[in-house]
Enzyme design. Structure first.
Site, short mmCIF file in Angstrom:
data_model
loop_
_atom_site.label_atom_id
_atom_site.label_comp_id
_atom_site.label_asym_id
_atom_site.label_seq_id
_atom_site.Cartn_x
_atom_site.Cartn_y
_atom_site.Cartn_z
N TYR A 62 0.89 -1.16 0.00
CA TYR A 62 0.00 0.00 0.00
C TYR A 62 0.93 1.21 0.00
O TYR A 62 1.66 1.44 0.96
CB TYR A 62 -0.88 -0.03 1.26
CG TYR A 62 -1.88 1.10 1.35
CD1 TYR A 62 -3.24 0.86 1.21
CD2 TYR A 62 -1.48 2.42 1.62
CE1 TYR A 62 -4.18 1.89 1.31
CE2 TYR A 62 -2.40 3.44 1.72
CZ TYR A 62 -3.75 3.18 1.57
OH TYR A 62 -4.67 4.20 1.66
N THR A 102 11.13 1.03 2.74
CA THR A 102 11.19 2.45 2.38
C THR A 102 12.06 3.29 3.30
O THR A 102 12.25 2.95 4.47
CB THR A 102 9.75 3.01 2.38
OG1 THR A 102 9.78 4.43 2.16
CG2 THR A 102 9.07 2.78 3.72
N TYR A 126 2.12 5.67 6.57
CA TYR A 126 2.74 4.78 5.58
C TYR A 126 4.07 4.23 6.11
O TYR A 126 4.30 3.01 6.10
CB TYR A 126 2.96 5.54 4.26
CG TYR A 126 3.87 4.82 3.30
CD1 TYR A 126 3.47 3.65 2.66
CD2 TYR A 126 5.17 5.30 3.04
CE1 TYR A 126 4.32 2.98 1.79
CE2 TYR A 126 6.02 4.63 2.17
CZ TYR A 126 5.59 3.47 1.55
OH TYR A 126 6.44 2.81 0.70
#
Length: 300
Positions: A62, A102, A126
């Site tokens: 996502y 990330t 996130y």
């Protein structure tokens, strides 16, 4: 029969690049999120039991950073619980896992490039959901390698390069943030790195598992990235005319999710232990724009 490799999220930005580069001598099964929903533990277990992959490359994620702020449950369902589902089944069936994470797991307040062992402190949902996924994967499947990357772009999917090209055709002037620093990284270079790791794993039966950083170089701001996109796009004929690009501060461009100010990744460990060289994003951008041009020429 050659060893099976399962690629999840095969229609996403990196997943698409992975399938485009899949070695012909390997039996690679790519499943889009519509074909394998990693949020569903039963579906994941049945899929892995059926395919018996030696290696799973998880490109399902996502990635809507701003939307995640108001949709935290879904972000965690994919980026944390979904990863846990893959990890449990992989461990049960003896498969290794390569996973993409990330730079947003860091706060972005360090002037030094982040090493793998630097303290994590995500400042948005996130980043927090991706960090939770990392932790669950390492806990549930020790045979896992996490590749943290940053500012991903490519010819497929939604990303900064494609957004800038679209805005350049619509406007004469743009304002782009100039006080956030990071490392643009092409989906193609991430895919190439993952296939290189896959080859090592299949040849040796193992990898130096753990967390690694892989990103393009050199570091730049979003504003500098935009300028280079327009320069190259004009040079190759993708844009008739480049817009004027005004540098602005982060606070002049409020977004639902906060972004790290400086999330440059230190790549020394992946260069030494994994033999992964940092790609020059200027060259990767040239290749990306060529691909976009080919798609435009073919009307796709």
């Amino acid at each position: 029969m050659s060893a099976c490799i399962l690629v999840t999220g095969a229609q996403g930005q990196v997943g698409h690049a992975l399938m485009g580069q899949a070695p012909e001598h390997l039996q690679v099964t790519g499943l889009a999120s519509t074909e394998l929903d990693i949020r569903d533990p039963l579906a994941v277990e049945q899929c892995i039991a059926r395919l018996q992959p030696r290696l799973i490359i998880n490109a399902a994620a996502y990635t809507a950073v701003d939307k995640a702020e108001s949709d935290a449950a879904q972000a965690y369902a994919v980026n944390a619980e979904g990863v846990a589902n893959l990890a449990r089944s992989a461990a049960r069936h003896g498969a290794g896992v390569l996973h993409i994470s990330t730079d947003y797991v860091f706060a972005g307040d360090s002037p030094q490039p982040y090493r793998e062992d630097a303290p994590t402190a995500p400042i948005n949902v996130y980043g927090a959901s991706k960090l939770a996924g990392e932790q669950l994967l390492r806990e549930l499947c020790p045979q896992s390698l996490i590749l943290r990357t940053s500012w991903v772009f490519g010819s497929h999917g939604n990303n900064f390069v494609k957004t800038m090209l679209r805005l350049a055709r619509e406007r004469d002037e743009l304002s782009v943030v100039d006080d956030q620093l990071g490392c643009p990284t092409s989906a193609n270079s991430i895919a190439a790195a993952l296939w290189s790791l896959s080859a090592s794993y299949l040849a040796q039966g193992s990898l130096p598992w753990g967390i690694y950083h892989f990103s393009g170089q050199p570091a730049c701001s979003w504003h500098a990235f935009a300028l280079e996109i327009f320069r190259q796009a004009q040079a190759c004929g993708l844009l008739q005319k480049a817009p004027q690009v005004h540098p602005i501060a982060t606070q002049q461009y409020p977004t639902p999710a906060r972004r790290p100010q400086c999330s440059v990744l230190d790549r020394n460990r992946s260069q030494k232990l994994l033999k992964l060289d940092a790609p020059n994003w200027h060259i990767e951008l040239t290749n990306c724009l060529k691909q976009i041009q080919q798609q435009t020429d073919h009307g796709t």
